[in-house]
Design a protein around this motif. Structure first.
Motif: not given
Ligand code: PBG
Length: 303
Positions: A141-142, A157, A161, A167-171, A219, A224, A247
């Motif tokens: 999920d991330m 990113r 893409d 749709m996979t976010p980055i923490m 950021t 994300d 964030l």
């Protein structure tokens, strides 16, 4: 009624160390109460955590093989992709976060590809992008890059893409300091550097403004959510970040912080349960939204 901050199980993210195999639940000496899991037992653990109200896990892989360029990190059948698929099968609602780094997969234990005796920042970016894509394709999920190379949020990113994983976010581990904070983790994951240290890519613990620059860069590059690490040693930065960035803010209550409480608790020098409560609430008071902590399960069980 007068209390300003609260901790809920939904604030917590539980770290899991995963290796290939079956039915493994092997205690980790340097992290009492923590285990190395196989994909099947990881999924059971994730489901039990979910039933305790903990919504997320973060995975760290212990691969079968290592080489100089971290080849096993991108293996779609490596321990992390297998575990992602197992958790998604057994407990699809659990948020599965995959730590993205090379140190567990390189034979020299550094977080990237070497050029001579130093880590080659830009050569590492391409590898990190492929690792993130492997985890995203497995269904995580991330992704959470912890390598601390410059420019890796933008690189990951772009790679996600381009691979159809927009749709996979980055923490991102945005402010991560070098030092003795991660010793028990490196024992658990077998990821200590075989020479030198991580000071050419992780930050100097003395630097506060630099930490804010690192967070601003991540950021801008499209992170994300931001992670600050180590947690207890960096509460000032958690507060700074809360005031400066919008964030979601995550703090990593790292392995040495956990091990110190466990060790002092085992010899009866502290009230362990109360100290865990006070540790977690301190993160919330400083301004964190989310807490990655090895205490997650025992704390949620106790409440
Ligand atoms: C991988 C990674 C580390 C941690 C999280 N991701 C180890 C390191 O940077 O050496 C440490 C977490 C902890 O100590 O609990 N780079």
């Amino acid at each position: 009624m007068m209390r300003e901050n609260h901790v809920a199980p939904t604030d917590l993210i539980a770290p899991l160390f995963v290796q290939t195999g079956e039915n493994i639940r092997e205690p980790i000496a340097s992290l009492p109460g923590q285990n190395r899991f196989s994909p099947d037992t990881s999924a059971k653990e994730a489901l039990e955590l979910w039933n305790l109200g903990i919504p997320a896990v973060i995975l760290f892989g212990i691969p079968d093989s290592k080489d100089a360029i971290g080849t096993s990190a991108t293996d779609p059948n490596g321990p992390v992709p297998r575990t992602i698929r197992e958790i998604k099968r057994l407990a699809p609602e659990v948020c599965v976060i995959a730590d993205v780094c090379a140190c567990e997969y390189t034979d020299h234990g550094h977080c990237g590809i070497l050029h001579g005796e130093t880590v080659d920042n830009d050569a590492t970016l391409e590898l990190l992008g492929r690792v993130a894509v492997a985890y995203a394709r497995a269904g995580c999920d991330m992704v959470a890059p912890s390598d601390m190379m410059d420019g890796r949020v933008a690189a990951i990113r772009g790679a996600l893409d381009a691979a159809g994983c927009a749709m996979t976010p980055i923490m991102s581990y945005a402010a991560k300091f070098a030092g003795a904070f991660y010793g028990p983790f490196r024992d658990a994951a077998g990821s200590a550097p075989s020479f030198g240290d991580r000071r050419s890519y992780q930050m100097d613990i003395s630097n506060r403004r630099e930490a804010l620059r690192e967070m601003a860069l991540d950021t801008e590059e499209g992170a994300d959510a931001l992670i600050i690490k180590p947690g207890l040693f960096c509460l000032d930065l958690v507060r700074d970040a809360r005031e400066r960035f919008d964030l979601p803010l995550c703090v990593y209550n790292v392995s040495s912080e956990y091990a110190m409480i466990k060790a002092a608790g085992q010899i009866g020098w502290i009230n362990e349960k109360q100290l865990i409560d006070e540790t977690l609430i301190s993160f919330k008071r400083a301004g964190a939204d989310l807490i990655i902590t090895y205490h997650a399960r025992e704390w949620a069980e106790a409440i």
